[in-house]
Design a protein around this motif. Structure first.
Motif, PDB file in Angstrom:
ATOM      1  N   GLY A 183     -29.092 -57.514 -24.282  1.00 18.56           N
ATOM      2  CA  GLY A 183     -30.385 -57.121 -23.750  1.00 18.56           C
ATOM      3  C   GLY A 183     -30.437 -57.271 -22.230  1.00 18.56           C
ATOM      4  O   GLY A 183     -29.975 -58.265 -21.672  1.00 18.56           O
ATOM      5  N   GLU A 211     -33.682 -57.064 -30.948  1.00 18.49           N
ATOM      6  CA  GLU A 211     -32.535 -56.881 -30.060  1.00 18.49           C
ATOM      7  C   GLU A 211     -31.493 -57.937 -30.414  1.00 18.49           C
ATOM      8  O   GLU A 211     -31.781 -59.129 -30.433  1.00 18.49           O
ATOM      9  CB  GLU A 211     -32.961 -57.004 -28.603  1.00 18.49           C
ATOM     10  CG  GLU A 211     -33.964 -55.935 -28.190  1.00 18.49           C
ATOM     11  CD  GLU A 211     -34.543 -56.154 -26.802  1.00 18.49           C
ATOM     12  OE1 GLU A 211     -35.295 -55.272 -26.349  1.00 18.49           O
ATOM     13  OE2 GLU A 211     -34.263 -57.205 -26.188  1.00 18.49           O
ATOM     14  N   SER A 221     -32.025 -60.969 -25.274  1.00 23.53           N
ATOM     15  CA  SER A 221     -32.323 -60.047 -26.365  1.00 23.53           C
ATOM     16  C   SER A 221     -33.462 -60.621 -27.191  1.00 23.53           C
ATOM     17  O   SER A 221     -33.390 -61.780 -27.622  1.00 23.53           O
ATOM     18  CB  SER A 221     -31.072 -59.843 -27.230  1.00 23.53           C
ATOM     19  OG  SER A 221     -29.951 -59.500 -26.421  1.00 23.53           O
ATOM     20  N   THR A 257     -28.463 -52.469 -24.478  1.00 29.06           N
ATOM     21  CA  THR A 257     -29.194 -53.263 -25.463  1.00 29.06           C
ATOM     22  C   THR A 257     -28.908 -52.772 -26.881  1.00 29.06           C
ATOM     23  O   THR A 257     -29.121 -51.605 -27.202  1.00 29.06           O
ATOM     24  CB  THR A 257     -30.704 -53.201 -25.198  1.00 29.06           C
ATOM     25  OG1 THR A 257     -30.960 -53.571 -23.833  1.00 29.06           O
ATOM     26  CG2 THR A 257     -31.449 -54.139 -26.130  1.00 29.06           C
TER      27      THR A 257
END
Length: 278
Positions: free
Chosen positions: A85, A81, A77, A231
């Motif tokens: 992710g 994020e 991520s 995500t």
């Protein structure tokens, strides 16, 4: 052993098996930390993680998990994020904040851990990002140190929140995603909030193994899920950090199964008992 509270308590031998999974996860994250440099793609980091886990004779915990099935071995991520992710073609750049969440199964037992790193030279990084990393990791360790036989489980979240509020930086504590029990499944009872709740939680018993994983943002704690159905990003676009360790509780103290030193250094600094099993 399943207690009346529906928690899977582990025997010492089972904890030792989980330590094997935890060490592999810790070693994998160490390799990924070193490899998260400008120009590398999240997909390339994912391939390195899968190769590391499978060469050890283990199985990735995340690959194929959930609905829709997760397509990666690790969650990666970046920046806003927060978690989950999906690795792919994104190429990292200097200054990116990169959270990497890794799980592995060894002989049927799971380990789960996460780190957040800044890409490139920390001297050139945004100081606010470095502060976010420091506070997020510290809040995790303070939460871990709150675990002890006879104490209430939700003291973990209270310790996390107190650490975050003490930083006085206006960070958001993500509430939709929390820590969890772990063992023969990646996610088990009990849930472990990363914030103070009215309920004190179950009384901690020897053999409890949980994953403690605070997630903070530099802004709002509100989140949304992207079109990939995995995500999770901050609603206001603020940058995020995520740290996680799998921790076993024994009568004599704690063993951080995914820390390569078992948590010895940080537990000592926090005055918490370190109790690895021989």
């Amino acid at each position: 052993m399943i207690g009346r509270d529906r928690i899977q308590y582990k025997s010492p031998d089972q904890v030792r098996l989980m330590r094997r999974a935890g060490v592999l996860v810790g070693q994998t994250l160490q390799r990924l930390r070193e490899s998260a440099v400008a120009g590398v793609t999240t997909g390339e980091l994912n391939a390195l993680a899968e190769r590391t886990i499978r060469e050890a004779g283990a199985t990735p915990s995340f690959l194929g998990y959930g609905h829709p099935p997760f397509s990666g071995t690790v969650c990666i991520s970046v920046n806003d994020e927060i978690v989950h992710g999906v690795p792919g073609q994104r190429r990292l750049a200097d200054g990116d904040l990169v959270s990497i969440d890794c799980g592995a199964i060894v002989d049927g037992w799971h380990g789960d851990s996460a780190i957040t790193v800044v890409v490139g030279d920390e001297a050139q990084a945004d100081p606010a990002d470095l502060d976010l990393l420091r506070v997020t990791e510290e809040s995790m360790w303070r939460g871990i140190a709150a675990l002890a036989v006879g104490e209430r489980l939700h003291a973990v979240g209270a310790a996390v929140e107190d650490t975050v509020l003490g930083a006085d930086a206006g960070y958001g504590i993500v509430e939709e995603y929390v820590g969890h029990g772990i063992g023969t499944e990646m996610h088990q009872d009990p849930q472990v909030p990363n914030y103070r709740v009215r309920d004190k939680g179950v009384r901690v018993r020897s053999g409890l193994v949980v994953a403690i994983e605070p997630m903070l943002t530099r802004g709002s704690a509100q989140t949304r899920v992207l079109a990939d159905d995995w995500t999770v990003v901050s609603l206001d676009g603020s940058r995020a950090a995520h740290f996680e360790h799998t921790v076993a509780v024994g009568d004599d103290g704690l063993w951080v199964l995914t820390a390569l030193d078992g948590g010895a250094q940080r537990l000592a600094e926090l005055g918490a008992a370190f109790a690895p099993l021989g």
